[in-house]
Enzyme design. Sequence first.
Site, short mmCIF file in Angstrom:
data_model
loop_
_atom_site.label_atom_id
_atom_site.label_comp_id
_atom_site.label_asym_id
_atom_site.label_seq_id
_atom_site.Cartn_x
_atom_site.Cartn_y
_atom_site.Cartn_z
N ILE A 87 74.90 -33.21 68.84
CA ILE A 87 73.66 -32.46 69.03
C ILE A 87 72.78 -33.19 70.04
O ILE A 87 72.49 -34.38 69.87
CB ILE A 87 72.90 -32.34 67.68
CG1 ILE A 87 73.79 -31.72 66.61
CG2 ILE A 87 71.61 -31.54 67.87
CD1 ILE A 87 73.28 -31.90 65.19
N CYS A 88 72.35 -32.48 71.05
CA CYS A 88 71.43 -33.03 72.06
C CYS A 88 70.01 -32.68 71.60
O CYS A 88 69.52 -31.59 71.87
CB CYS A 88 71.74 -32.45 73.43
SG CYS A 88 70.68 -33.06 74.74
N LEU A 89 69.40 -33.61 70.86
CA LEU A 89 68.06 -33.39 70.31
C LEU A 89 67.33 -34.73 70.36
O LEU A 89 67.77 -35.70 69.75
CB LEU A 89 68.17 -32.86 68.87
CG LEU A 89 66.86 -32.54 68.15
CD1 LEU A 89 66.10 -31.42 68.86
CD2 LEU A 89 67.15 -32.14 66.71
#
Length: 150
Positions: A87-89
């Site tokens: 997840i790119c968060l």
Amino acid sequence: MTSPEQDRKELVEWQRNPPAGFKHKVTDNLQRWIIEAIGAPGTLYANDTYQLQVDFPEHYPMESPQASVIFLPPAPLHPHIYSNGHICLDILYDSWSPAMTVSSICISILSMLSSSTEKQRPIDNDRYVKNCKNGRSPKETRWWFHDDKV
């Protein structure tokens, strides 16, 4: 350093006040949580069910659980979620605060899903996933947070 008491405390708080749309799946391992996530009503992901895996590092909460906050297969189709579940968060990496909890992470992930206008993989999905072979952690990635619209 994370301790079983700290992990239990967060789990007790979760059980008392779970974030809407999430359910902790009980296992014997307090260091690894499996969380069922249900897409919010009125969004592209309404009623879709996914599983998140959260691994607590030795120095949690001073260190984020980013080494493993991942979606288990099949990961949702989303511009910030890779097919391998990474997840790119930013809150999982650069913007982590020790005041955050698994509940606040889940709420942020649900918000990210809910604001998406299309179900698709990140444009660099195939290259990224290929580079993550051999068990590379998302923590080893230099993320570039450039899109705050989804």
